[in-house]
Write a protein that holds these residues in place. Structure first.
Motif, mmCIF file in Angstrom:
data_model
loop_
_atom_site.group_PDB
_atom_site.id
_atom_site.type_symbol
_atom_site.label_atom_id
_atom_site.label_comp_id
_atom_site.label_asym_id
_atom_site.label_seq_id
_atom_site.Cartn_x
_atom_site.Cartn_y
_atom_site.Cartn_z
ATOM 1 N N ILE A 166 -11.528 -5.950 101.471
ATOM 2 C CA ILE A 166 -11.281 -6.759 102.671
ATOM 3 C C ILE A 166 -11.797 -8.175 102.437
ATOM 4 O O ILE A 166 -12.918 -8.364 101.948
ATOM 5 C CB ILE A 166 -11.987 -6.152 103.912
ATOM 6 C CG1 ILE A 166 -11.534 -4.706 104.125
ATOM 7 C CG2 ILE A 166 -11.706 -6.990 105.161
ATOM 8 C CD1 ILE A 166 -12.306 -3.988 105.223
ATOM 9 N N ARG A 167 -10.993 -9.157 102.769
ATOM 10 C CA ARG A 167 -11.406 -10.559 102.690
ATOM 11 C C ARG A 167 -11.654 -11.072 104.110
ATOM 12 O O ARG A 167 -10.773 -10.985 104.971
ATOM 13 C CB ARG A 167 -10.342 -11.410 102.002
ATOM 14 C CG ARG A 167 -10.715 -12.884 101.856
ATOM 15 C CD ARG A 167 -9.701 -13.622 100.998
ATOM 16 N NE ARG A 167 -9.666 -13.099 99.648
ATOM 17 C CZ ARG A 167 -10.530 -13.444 98.681
ATOM 18 N NH1 ARG A 167 -11.495 -14.323 98.947
ATOM 19 N NH2 ARG A 167 -10.413 -12.937 97.481
ATOM 20 N N ALA B 16 -9.888 -11.338 109.194
ATOM 21 C CA ALA B 16 -10.244 -10.275 108.252
ATOM 22 C C ALA B 16 -8.958 -9.591 107.805
ATOM 23 O O ALA B 16 -8.168 -9.136 108.639
ATOM 24 C CB ALA B 16 -11.197 -9.270 108.899
ATOM 25 N N GLN B 17 -8.734 -9.539 106.496
ATOM 26 C CA GLN B 17 -7.480 -9.010 105.963
ATOM 27 C C GLN B 17 -7.749 -7.954 104.906
ATOM 28 O O GLN B 17 -8.555 -8.162 103.998
ATOM 29 C CB GLN B 17 -6.665 -10.134 105.320
ATOM 30 C CG GLN B 17 -6.164 -11.203 106.293
ATOM 31 C CD GLN B 17 -4.983 -10.746 107.117
ATOM 32 O OE1 GLN B 17 -4.946 -10.958 108.319
ATOM 33 N NE2 GLN B 17 -4.021 -10.113 106.458
ATOM 34 N N ARG B 18 -7.067 -6.829 105.030
ATOM 35 C CA ARG B 18 -7.009 -5.827 103.956
ATOM 36 C C ARG B 18 -5.573 -5.832 103.457
ATOM 37 O O ARG B 18 -4.687 -5.255 104.074
ATOM 38 C CB ARG B 18 -7.408 -4.450 104.455
ATOM 39 C CG ARG B 18 -7.358 -3.380 103.340
ATOM 40 C CD ARG B 18 -7.565 -1.983 103.855
ATOM 41 N NE ARG B 18 -8.971 -1.687 104.071
ATOM 42 C CZ ARG B 18 -9.537 -1.499 105.257
ATOM 43 N NH1 ARG B 18 -8.782 -1.595 106.366
ATOM 44 N NH2 ARG B 18 -10.810 -1.200 105.373
ATOM 45 N N GLN C 174 -12.950 -14.210 106.606
ATOM 46 C CA GLN C 174 -13.289 -15.608 106.876
ATOM 47 C C GLN C 174 -14.177 -15.645 108.108
ATOM 48 O O GLN C 174 -13.884 -14.994 109.116
ATOM 49 C CB GLN C 174 -12.035 -16.434 107.129
ATOM 50 C CG GLN C 174 -11.259 -16.806 105.877
ATOM 51 C CD GLN C 174 -10.184 -17.839 106.196
ATOM 52 O OE1 GLN C 174 -9.578 -17.814 107.250
ATOM 53 N NE2 GLN C 174 -9.963 -18.759 105.271
ATOM 54 N N GLU D 87 -16.092 -17.572 103.287
ATOM 55 C CA GLU D 87 -15.392 -16.342 102.947
ATOM 56 C C GLU D 87 -16.336 -15.356 102.282
ATOM 57 O O GLU D 87 -17.284 -15.739 101.593
ATOM 58 C CB GLU D 87 -14.205 -16.618 102.010
ATOM 59 C CG GLU D 87 -13.028 -17.278 102.694
ATOM 60 C CD GLU D 87 -11.773 -17.253 101.820
ATOM 61 O OE1 GLU D 87 -11.855 -16.718 100.692
ATOM 62 O OE2 GLU D 87 -10.737 -17.756 102.276
ATOM 63 N N HIS D 88 -16.041 -14.082 102.512
ATOM 64 C CA HIS D 88 -16.749 -13.004 101.828
ATOM 65 C C HIS D 88 -15.750 -11.876 101.615
ATOM 66 O O HIS D 88 -15.013 -11.505 102.539
ATOM 67 C CB HIS D 88 -17.936 -12.510 102.654
ATOM 68 C CG HIS D 88 -18.713 -11.423 101.983
ATOM 69 N ND1 HIS D 88 -19.604 -11.668 100.961
ATOM 70 C CD2 HIS D 88 -18.723 -10.070 102.181
ATOM 71 C CE1 HIS D 88 -20.138 -10.531 100.553
ATOM 72 N NE2 HIS D 88 -19.618 -9.541 101.270
ATOM 73 N N ALA D 89 -15.709 -11.347 100.397
ATOM 74 C CA ALA D 89 -14.759 -10.283 100.079
ATOM 75 C C ALA D 89 -15.508 -9.078 99.537
ATOM 76 O O ALA D 89 -16.353 -9.208 98.642
ATOM 77 C CB ALA D 89 -13.730 -10.767 99.062
#
Length: 243
Positions: A105-106, A141-143, A108, A99-101
């Motif tokens: 935005i997060r 990818a989620q915002r 995976q 993971e990177h945020a």
């Protein structure tokens, strides 16, 4: 991992006449890594693949590696000798998803593997290759509650994901430290063990075929019988039949 026989290595060399470096890397793994299925080998992170190829190289040709490069500043030939242990770095992170945020935005993602390299072969340019690799390796990818397409991520975030991949799998992005003795220029060329090992295998195969040809003409033995000889005994016969 086991050490392939000369006959097995020649079969791998024969099959690898046209494929890319990625395909050749899989051919080399296939003849030496019984513990992994072909599908598992293709899905290994590139750093793990390279670590296994480095181990195979040590088994086949010893620990010392002689490399030659052209200085990008003055074109002088620069020679270097190092050892396999000098090139061994920590294994890739075992997690199936990392993971990177950033920028709200997060993301995976997973690490690139041989399947990705094969998929990138037909890309017309580096930009298209980067975009395709992002599509393949970004899992989500989620915002907030909104999903984001990998190619729609901010360019800065895309660069950070690439850096995160490199940090998680340093063996896959191995750079050497070279210094030109003529002009003093320093640079860090990438070391691709799959390509390097294949070049060594090609040179070995041509040398081995010359030995087979010499012994077959002198003693009328079949290729399989000659390849089954130990290197020391094969060399002794070559010395006996030398003019």
């Amino acid at each position: 991992m086991h050490t392939p026989t000369p006959a097995q290595l020649l079969q791998v060399w024969e099959r690898g006449g046209d494929p890319s470096a990625a395909a050749r890397g899989l051919l080399l793994l296939g003849c030496s890594c019984d513990e992994y299925s072909a599908e598992t080998q293709a899905a290994l992170p590139l750093g793990r693949r390279d670590a296994l190829l480095l181990e195979l190289r040590e088994r086949l040709f010893g620990t010392a590696i002689d490399a030659v490069a052209a200085c990008p500043q003055c074109a002088a030939t620069v020679e270097a000798t190092f050892h396999c242990d000098d090139l061994r770095l920590p294994d890739a992170e075992a997690a199936a998803a990392l993971e990177h945020a950033a920028y709200g935005i997060r993301v995976q993602f997973r690490l690139p593997d041989s399947r990705d390299l094969l998929a990138l072969e037909n890309c017309g340019d580096a930009g298209a290759a980067r975009a395709l690799l992002l599509d393949r390796c970004v899992l989500a990818a989620q915002r907030g509650d909104e999903s984001c397409e990998p190619r729609g991520l901010p360019h800065e975030l895309q660069a950070e994901i690439a850096q995160a991949m490199a940090r998680a799998d340093p063996q896959a992005d191995l750079q050497l430290a070279f210094r030109c003795p003529d002009c003093g220029h320093e640079w860090q060329p990438l070391f691709d063990i799959a390509r390097f090992l294949w070049q060594e295998l090609h040179a070995w195969a041509l040398h081995m075929l010359r030995e087979v040809d010499t012994l077959a003409q002198a003693y009328h033995w079949a290729e399989a019988d000659i390849l089954a000889l130990s290197p020391r005994r094969r060399q002794a016969y070559l010395e006996l039949c030398a003019p």
